[in-house]
Every structure is written in structure tokens, then in C-alpha cells.
Write a protein that holds these residues in place. Structure first.
Motif, short mmCIF file in Angstrom:
data_model
loop_
_atom_site.label_atom_id
_atom_site.label_comp_id
_atom_site.label_asym_id
_atom_site.label_seq_id
_atom_site.Cartn_x
_atom_site.Cartn_y
_atom_site.Cartn_z
N ALA A 33 -43.29 35.73 22.46
CA ALA A 33 -43.73 36.38 23.69
C ALA A 33 -44.71 35.51 24.46
N ALA A 34 -45.55 34.77 23.73
CA ALA A 34 -46.59 33.97 24.38
C ALA A 34 -46.11 32.58 24.77
N GLN A 35 -45.07 32.07 24.11
CA GLN A 35 -44.60 30.70 24.32
C GLN A 35 -43.10 30.74 24.62
N SER A 36 -42.77 31.02 25.86
CA SER A 36 -41.37 31.18 26.24
C SER A 36 -40.56 29.91 25.98
N GLU A 37 -41.23 28.76 25.93
CA GLU A 37 -40.52 27.50 25.71
C GLU A 37 -39.91 27.41 24.31
N LEU A 38 -40.35 28.27 23.38
CA LEU A 38 -39.75 28.25 22.05
C LEU A 38 -38.27 28.64 22.12
N GLY A 39 -37.97 29.66 22.89
CA GLY A 39 -36.59 30.00 23.19
C GLY A 39 -35.75 30.38 21.99
N GLN A 40 -34.45 30.34 22.20
CA GLN A 40 -33.47 30.75 21.20
C GLN A 40 -33.06 29.55 20.36
N VAL A 41 -32.68 29.83 19.11
CA VAL A 41 -32.20 28.79 18.20
C VAL A 41 -31.02 29.34 17.43
N MET A 42 -30.30 28.44 16.77
CA MET A 42 -29.24 28.89 15.87
C MET A 42 -29.30 28.09 14.58
N GLY A 43 -28.66 28.64 13.55
CA GLY A 43 -28.34 27.91 12.35
C GLY A 43 -26.83 27.71 12.31
N VAL A 44 -26.35 27.03 11.28
CA VAL A 44 -24.91 26.80 11.19
C VAL A 44 -24.50 26.70 9.72
N VAL A 45 -23.30 27.20 9.44
CA VAL A 45 -22.71 27.12 8.11
C VAL A 45 -21.48 26.23 8.19
N LEU A 46 -21.37 25.29 7.26
CA LEU A 46 -20.21 24.41 7.18
C LEU A 46 -19.37 24.80 5.97
N ARG A 47 -18.06 24.90 6.19
CA ARG A 47 -17.15 25.28 5.10
C ARG A 47 -15.90 24.41 5.13
N HIS A 48 -15.43 24.08 3.96
CA HIS A 48 -14.10 23.51 3.74
C HIS A 48 -13.72 23.86 2.31
N GLU A 49 -12.45 24.17 2.10
CA GLU A 49 -12.05 24.72 0.80
C GLU A 49 -12.35 23.79 -0.36
N ASP A 50 -12.45 22.50 -0.12
CA ASP A 50 -12.68 21.55 -1.21
C ASP A 50 -14.13 21.08 -1.33
N ASP A 51 -15.02 21.66 -0.54
CA ASP A 51 -16.40 21.19 -0.50
C ASP A 51 -17.38 22.34 -0.66
N PRO A 52 -18.63 22.04 -1.03
CA PRO A 52 -19.63 23.10 -1.12
C PRO A 52 -19.92 23.71 0.24
N VAL A 53 -20.23 24.99 0.24
CA VAL A 53 -20.65 25.68 1.46
C VAL A 53 -22.09 25.30 1.75
N ILE A 54 -22.35 24.84 2.98
CA ILE A 54 -23.68 24.37 3.37
C ILE A 54 -24.22 25.29 4.47
N TYR A 55 -25.38 25.86 4.24
CA TYR A 55 -26.06 26.70 5.23
C TYR A 55 -27.28 25.95 5.73
N ILE A 56 -27.25 25.56 7.01
CA ILE A 56 -28.39 24.91 7.66
C ILE A 56 -29.11 25.97 8.47
N ALA A 57 -30.28 26.38 8.01
CA ALA A 57 -30.96 27.53 8.63
C ALA A 57 -31.52 27.20 10.01
N GLY A 58 -31.90 25.95 10.26
CA GLY A 58 -32.44 25.56 11.55
C GLY A 58 -33.91 25.91 11.70
N ASP A 59 -34.41 25.83 12.93
CA ASP A 59 -35.83 26.09 13.20
C ASP A 59 -36.08 27.59 13.25
#
Length: 253
Positions: A132-158
Motif C-alpha cells: 500500500a505504501a510502495q506502489s512500485e513493488l507491484g505485482q510478481v509471479m512465480g513459475v513451475v517447470l515440468r517435464h515428464e523425465d525431469d524433477p518438478v521445479i517451483y521457483i517462488a520468485g520475489d
């Protein structure tokens, strides 16, 4: 996975090279961020240990948000214009398109590029009071990477720890969880990303996952060090499941 610097990583995932949150500028190439740490040094605090040649040929680029420690002028200048880039919303897409990038895609839910499935997750870049006080912080996202032959990776982000993040840990059931843990403190309202206590909580909520802590020792407003994270892990007997890689270190996932 190669830890480059701050939140910048390179993942070799099912034959695809995925570049995460590129900050590629030289040491001191950006001004200091607002900070309650007392450190007024210019950013980044350290130079790259990886060569630019290693970083400029990705198959996919993921930008969780466009704050300059995740997308800096050097990255905007140096990266190939035709590489697919995933961003969180139309505003960031317009920014990158204006910089000349021709394949910018808003990750609204799930997309598959170069054989890798990317799924968007939410995050909160600070407390409600901070946002509320620092509008420049704004919105962020994380991302999950998947492939059937690889580990599932969750990058939480900021993000700070929230009920949504806790639920993500249950729903995603990731094999590898990447947390930004520098505990950045831009104001008296407190940290806007995670810290060592959150690493401990995540390791408890996801006991079968490997937790990787990044986003440390590169910015003037991030006081938490790798040793802080390692000490917290050791004190809770979870060091075998927690990593805080050095810049340039390669981890086998």
C-alpha cells in the motif's frame, strides 16, 4: 542448475536452456535501492562470475517481474530479440516489446515452450502495508517447470511467505523449490522477500523436496547472507535438504 547471481539462474531442463530473471550488468552499474540496511553501495554489489557467452543463448527466458534486479538495462541490451520470453502481464509485455523483443508471451496459466511446461504461480512482494505504501513493488509471479523425465521445479520468485505460497507447496509437490531469501528491506515496513526462517518453514512443509536459496549478497538492501541460511538449516538439522549456492556454482537436480 547454475546459480549466476541474485535471482539469475540458468536451468538445463530436458535439453532446453532456460534463463531466469537476468541481471547481467557489471558490478556497480545501477544505483543503490532504498534500504534500511545502512548499505548505500551501488548495485550489483558483485560482478558476474559467469561469462556473457554462457548467458546469451537461452531457448526461453522467464522474467518474474521487471524490477531492475530481475531485468536490468544490460539484459535488455544484450539478449537476443527473437528468444521467447515469458512475463507476468501486459504491462511487462509492452515494456519488452518496446525494447525490441519480438516473442514476448504473457504467462496467464500454463504454456509449453521447447518441450518444457511452464505454469504461473502467485506471490506477494511484501506485506499488505508495504504494498500500500510502495506502489512500485507491484505485482510478481512465480513459475513451475515440468517435464515428464525431469524433477518438478517451483521457483517462488520475489514473495514473502503467504497462505497462497504454503498452498502452492502442497499442490505442486515440487522436487526442487527455489526461494529468494535475501530478506530485502527497502523501508521501515519490513522485508519484501523471504529470509532464513522461511527456508526452515518451507523445508518443513515440503520434507521430500530440495530447497535452494538464492537472491543474496548481490544487492544493497538484502542483508541476509548464504551463511545465515546455512546456519539456520544446520540449527534445524535440514542441511542435507537445503542449498545456498555460490555465484557460478552448478547444482545437479
Amino acid at each position: 542448475m547454475k546459480q549466476v547471481r541474485n535471482a539469475t539462474m540458468v536451468l538445463q531442463y530436458e535439453g532446453a536452456t532456460v534463463l531466469i530473471d537476468p541481471m547481467l550488468g557489471a558490478q556497480g552499474s545501477m544505483p543503490p535501492f532504498p534500504s534500511e540496511t545502512g548499505n548505500t553501495d551501488r548495485n550489483p554489489l558483485v560482478d558476474l562470475t559467469s561469462t556473457l557467452d554462457e548467458l546469451l543463448t537461452p531457448d526461453v527466458i522467464v522474467i518474474t517481474h521487471t524490477h531492475p534486479d530481475h531485468w536490468d538495462p544490460a539484459a535488455a541490451s544484450l539478449l537476443p530479440r527473437r528468444t521467447p520470453i515469458l512475463v507476468q502481464h501486459d504491462e511487462d509485455a509492452a515494456l519488452l516489446s518496446g525494447q525490441g523483443f519480438t516473442d514476448v508471451r504473457v504467462l496467464e496459466s500454463t504454456a509449453t515452450i521447447a518441450g518444457v511446461e511452464f505454469t504461473r504461480t502467485g506471490g506477494q512482494h511484501g506485506s499488505h502495508e508495504s504494498l500500500a505504501a510502495q506502489s512500485e513493488l507491484g505485482q510478481v509471479m512465480g513459475v513451475v517447470l515440468r517435464h515428464e523425465d525431469d524433477p518438478v521445479i517451483y521457483i517462488a520468485g520475489d514473495t514473502i511467505m503467504t497462505a497462497e505460497v504454503r498452498q502452492n507447496l502442497v499442490d505442486i509437490a515440487a522436487d526442487v523449490i527455489v526461494l529468494n531469501t535475501g530478506e530485502a528491506i527497502p523501508s521501515t515496513l519490513g522485508p519484501i522477500i523471504m529470509g532464513p526462517k522461511d527456508v526452515v518453514e518451507v523445508a518443513g512443509l515440503a520434507p521430500h523436496a530440495r530447497t535452494i536459496a538464492v537472491h543474496m549478497e548481490a544487492l544493497n538492501h538484502c542483508p541476509v547472507t548464504r551463511e545465515d541460511v546455512r546456519a539456520a538449516a544446520a540449527s534445524h538439522a535440514i542441511s542435507d535438504r537445503v542449498s545456498a549456492p555460490e555465484d557460478g556454482e552448478v547444482l545437479s537436480l
